[in-house]
Write a protein that holds these residues in place. Sequence first.
Motif, PDB file in Angstrom:
ATOM      1  N   ASP A  95       0.889  -1.162   0.000  1.00 14.89           N
ATOM      2  CA  ASP A  95       0.000   0.000   0.000  1.00 14.89           C
ATOM      3  C   ASP A  95       0.928   1.212   0.000  1.00 14.89           C
ATOM      4  O   ASP A  95       1.499   1.581   1.023  1.00 14.89           O
ATOM      5  CB  ASP A  95      -0.892  -0.012   1.240  1.00 14.89           C
ATOM      6  CG  ASP A  95      -1.919   1.103   1.231  1.00 14.89           C
ATOM      7  OD1 ASP A  95      -1.560   2.228   0.828  1.00 14.89           O
ATOM      8  OD2 ASP A  95      -3.070   0.869   1.634  1.00 14.89           O
ATOM      9  N   LYS A  96       1.116   1.836  -1.173  1.00  9.14           N
ATOM     10  CA  LYS A  96       2.148   2.859  -1.325  1.00  9.14           C
ATOM     11  C   LYS A  96       1.908   4.086  -0.451  1.00  9.14           C
ATOM     12  O   LYS A  96       2.865   4.717   0.001  1.00  9.14           O
ATOM     13  CB  LYS A  96       2.288   3.267  -2.793  1.00  9.14           C
ATOM     14  CG  LYS A  96       1.042   3.855  -3.418  1.00  9.14           C
ATOM     15  CD  LYS A  96       1.181   4.021  -4.929  1.00  9.14           C
ATOM     16  CE  LYS A  96       2.198   5.064  -5.294  1.00  9.14           C
ATOM     17  NZ  LYS A  96       2.261   5.270  -6.781  1.00  9.14           N
ATOM     18  N   LEU A 300      -5.127   1.313  -0.551  1.00  8.98           N
ATOM     19  CA  LEU A 300      -6.520   1.314  -0.112  1.00  8.98           C
ATOM     20  C   LEU A 300      -7.058   2.742  -0.022  1.00  8.98           C
ATOM     21  O   LEU A 300      -8.263   2.947   0.127  1.00  8.98           O
ATOM     22  CB  LEU A 300      -6.645   0.622   1.247  1.00  8.98           C
ATOM     23  CG  LEU A 300      -6.273  -0.864   1.284  1.00  8.98           C
ATOM     24  CD1 LEU A 300      -6.489  -1.425   2.681  1.00  8.98           C
ATOM     25  CD2 LEU A 300      -7.066  -1.663   0.260  1.00  8.98           C
ATOM     26  N   ASP A 301      -6.160   3.737  -0.099  1.00  9.58           N
ATOM     27  CA  ASP A 301      -6.576   5.135  -0.025  1.00  9.58           C
ATOM     28  C   ASP A 301      -7.299   5.585  -1.291  1.00  9.58           C
ATOM     29  O   ASP A 301      -8.085   6.525  -1.260  1.00  9.58           O
ATOM     30  CB  ASP A 301      -5.365   6.045   0.191  1.00  9.58           C
ATOM     31  CG  ASP A 301      -4.842   5.974   1.615  1.00  9.58           C
ATOM     32  OD1 ASP A 301      -5.241   5.040   2.339  1.00  9.58           O
ATOM     33  OD2 ASP A 301      -4.037   6.827   2.007  1.00  9.58           O
ATOM     34  N   TYR A 302      -6.981   4.946  -2.409  1.00  4.49           N
ATOM     35  CA  TYR A 302      -7.665   5.299  -3.656  1.00  4.49           C
ATOM     36  C   TYR A 302      -7.712   4.078  -4.562  1.00  4.49           C
ATOM     37  O   TYR A 302      -6.880   3.186  -4.474  1.00  4.49           O
ATOM     38  CB  TYR A 302      -6.968   6.463  -4.365  1.00  4.49           C
ATOM     39  CG  TYR A 302      -5.464   6.459  -4.328  1.00  4.49           C
ATOM     40  CD1 TYR A 302      -4.770   7.272  -3.445  1.00  4.49           C
ATOM     41  CD2 TYR A 302      -4.725   5.654  -5.190  1.00  4.49           C
ATOM     42  CE1 TYR A 302      -3.384   7.275  -3.406  1.00  4.49           C
ATOM     43  CE2 TYR A 302      -3.345   5.662  -5.168  1.00  4.49           C
ATOM     44  CZ  TYR A 302      -2.677   6.475  -4.270  1.00  4.49           C
ATOM     45  OH  TYR A 302      -1.304   6.471  -4.235  1.00  4.49           O
ATOM     46  N   ASP A 303      -8.714   4.043  -5.427  1.00  2.00           N
ATOM     47  CA  ASP A 303      -8.958   2.869  -6.265  1.00  2.00           C
ATOM     48  C   ASP A 303      -8.208   2.967  -7.590  1.00  2.00           C
ATOM     49  O   ASP A 303      -8.772   3.356  -8.618  1.00  2.00           O
ATOM     50  CB  ASP A 303     -10.468   2.702  -6.514  1.00  2.00           C
ATOM     51  CG  ASP A 303     -11.206   2.325  -5.246  1.00  2.00           C
ATOM     52  OD1 ASP A 303     -10.603   1.624  -4.420  1.00  2.00           O
ATOM     53  OD2 ASP A 303     -12.367   2.724  -5.081  1.00  2.00           O
ATOM     54  N   THR A 304      -6.926   2.638  -7.550  1.00  2.00           N
ATOM     55  CA  THR A 304      -6.120   2.642  -8.766  1.00  2.00           C
ATOM     56  C   THR A 304      -5.410   1.313  -8.936  1.00  2.00           C
ATOM     57  O   THR A 304      -5.008   0.678  -7.961  1.00  2.00           O
ATOM     58  CB  THR A 304      -5.068   3.771  -8.744  1.00  2.00           C
ATOM     59  OG1 THR A 304      -4.252   3.621  -7.575  1.00  2.00           O
ATOM     60  CG2 THR A 304      -5.719   5.137  -8.737  1.00  2.00           C
ATOM     61  N   ILE A 305      -5.258   0.921 -10.178  1.00  2.00           N
ATOM     62  CA  ILE A 305      -4.575  -0.325 -10.516  1.00  2.00           C
ATOM     63  C   ILE A 305      -3.343  -0.011 -11.352  1.00  2.00           C
ATOM     64  O   ILE A 305      -3.381   0.792 -12.290  1.00  2.00           O
ATOM     65  CB  ILE A 305      -5.516  -1.268 -11.300  1.00  2.00           C
ATOM     66  CG1 ILE A 305      -6.651  -1.765 -10.393  1.00  2.00           C
ATOM     67  CG2 ILE A 305      -4.744  -2.456 -11.882  1.00  2.00           C
ATOM     68  CD1 ILE A 305      -6.203  -2.648  -9.239  1.00  2.00           C
ATOM     69  N   TYR A 306      -2.248  -0.661 -11.009  1.00  2.00           N
ATOM     70  CA  TYR A 306      -0.962  -0.531 -11.685  1.00  2.00           C
ATOM     71  C   TYR A 306      -0.829  -1.703 -12.657  1.00  2.00           C
ATOM     72  O   TYR A 306      -1.008  -2.861 -12.269  1.00  2.00           O
ATOM     73  CB  TYR A 306       0.131  -0.577 -10.620  1.00  2.00           C
ATOM     74  CG  TYR A 306       1.553  -0.513 -11.103  1.00  2.00           C
ATOM     75  CD1 TYR A 306       2.219   0.706 -11.151  1.00  2.00           C
ATOM     76  CD2 TYR A 306       2.252  -1.652 -11.476  1.00  2.00           C
ATOM     77  CE1 TYR A 306       3.541   0.778 -11.555  1.00  2.00           C
ATOM     78  CE2 TYR A 306       3.570  -1.588 -11.887  1.00  2.00           C
ATOM     79  CZ  TYR A 306       4.209  -0.372 -11.925  1.00  2.00           C
ATOM     80  OH  TYR A 306       5.521  -0.291 -12.327  1.00  2.00           O
TER      81      TYR A 306
END
Length: 621
Positions: A95-96, A300-306
């Motif tokens: 979780d960055k 989990l702070d924002y809904d982004t996919i790498y």
Amino acid sequence: MFDVLVIGAGHAGIEAAMAAARMNMKTALITSSLDMAGSMPCNPSVGGPAKGIVVREIDALGGLMPIAADRTALQFKMLNTTKGPGVWSLRVQSDKEAYKRFMKEALQAQENLEIIEGHAVKILTEDGKAAGAEMEDGTMVMSRTVVLTAGTYMSSTVLKGHTAISSGPEGQETVNTLSQSLRDAGIRTFRLKTGTPPRIATETIDFSKGEPQPGSGYFLSFSETTKPEDVRSPEEQVQCHLIYTTPETHKIINEHLHDSAMYSGLVKGVGPRYCPSIEDKLVRFADKPRHQLFLEPESLDYDTIYIQGFSTSMPEDVQEMMVHSLPGLEHAKILKYAYAIEYDAVDPLQTKPSLENKIVENLFTAGQVNGTSGYEEAAGQGLMAGANAALKVQGKEPLVLGRDEAYIGVMIDDLTTKGTKEPYRLLTSRAEYRLLLRHDNAWDRLIEKGYQTGLVSKERYEAWKQEKELTAKWKEELSQMKVHPKSSVNELLEEKGYEPLEHGTNVLDLLRRPGIDLESLKPYIEGLDVPEKCARSIEIEVRYAGYIEKAKRDVERMKKLEDRRLPEDLDYLHMDNLALEARQKLDSIRPRTLGQASRISGINPSDIAILSALSNTKKSK
């Protein structure tokens, strides 16, 4: 006046500052933004093949990355478990944002550490020695030693399509004068390139078209201090997904190669061979019909996919087409476009094995400025540079790890002996003695050195000693634990395809058989309640005893060369009996030992024979 000044709060800078502070040095850390300390501008993960073992080594030396990675992990996965223990390696999906918060709080809480927010624009030198740094506002921060860990922020340029913008990663400000101050002092720099893929809105992805990639279903950790209650349980861990490029993806990329910054002539720096952009993969591996891509959550702070494996420097409109050609991403929304970044790095051949610069005394460098790639490689170097800067102030010998002692030692020896023309990445194949450099034995290899150097607390050291004593006690007990021919263990042996026992034996002998471990023997042998860590250590030691002993013999032969010190004042350029290439390389690198000289490319056995006569037998430090 500080003892140690660290410039940059990336993964290298954090470990350098924390190491020096733990060693009771008056330490300062300069960062443009404390909120960005420990930033993960590329892949949101820690560990992987070879890299995961480096993180374990950092733990054995008292570092922070292993603890931060454990506490902020979304998923834990042990890789290469179908192969031998020499290549087992842990990887966590991080979780960055939580990782950055953890690092910020740890830095603020560390004794002996002062944090200075701002930009360092120049390395200050006096009489050929580093003396501190000049800040953007003109402030002079003076220090006995300086550790430069500027990452990809030195004269960095973000490249996308046909555009080039002076910028650091994630829109951060770059510093254009820092590397010039190094060149003014006589330090060579060169350009390198790395890149990152696009980030996608999670809600716009159809994950049913991907293959679920769950974590390992049992407790794992990088740090020996981490307990199960400190991390997410296997049931709570977040899932990743595997997809593949399509023929349409390949068609779009090939039709637009001229639009890529990499192929348009815009990129001048050399990119990473082992982590290429997707367009580079298609050019280099044109025969492959598809390439693996992993969809990984960032925070989990924002809904982004790498999209792991989809790094590119294509224009934004081409990136849209590329992403929409992937399975499950037909209607994906790109939140952040991919880009390549070019930056200045220092020539690692001008660096000592202690990571002190050969040209400017008291200047240490670590991380991507040394030509490496990866958070883990950076953190390992940072810890060593911070520790050696502290040891320099203390007037002590530097801490240098051998190739048989740590992957960190392999990496630093490769950099300072062979140099690099591209971003260097650690691989298990780089280590000659990888069966000795395992995930499970990092503390056994390094904690003694960490404790003696002042990096590791007495509490941690005593805990390790107690565990070693417990493991030795259990191994002795298992060697005395008899198993008779009529034992029910024969049921297990026959089930595993072995002949039943004809003579009595002991439990250690049974463990030499592949597929037989202490857990499987438990139902058949009373009192076989060996703690998990002890069991794992004993099983590997017994099962691979022959290979381990052979590796140790190889190390002993190598150490005979490492113990042969070369005089520091040798005039290599005027040694007529050496080959011209050997003279030039030896003069440039100035190896400490005969062993290091033997690993320089272009140095042949006849050159080593000549140098052998000039070396002494004083034990290498």
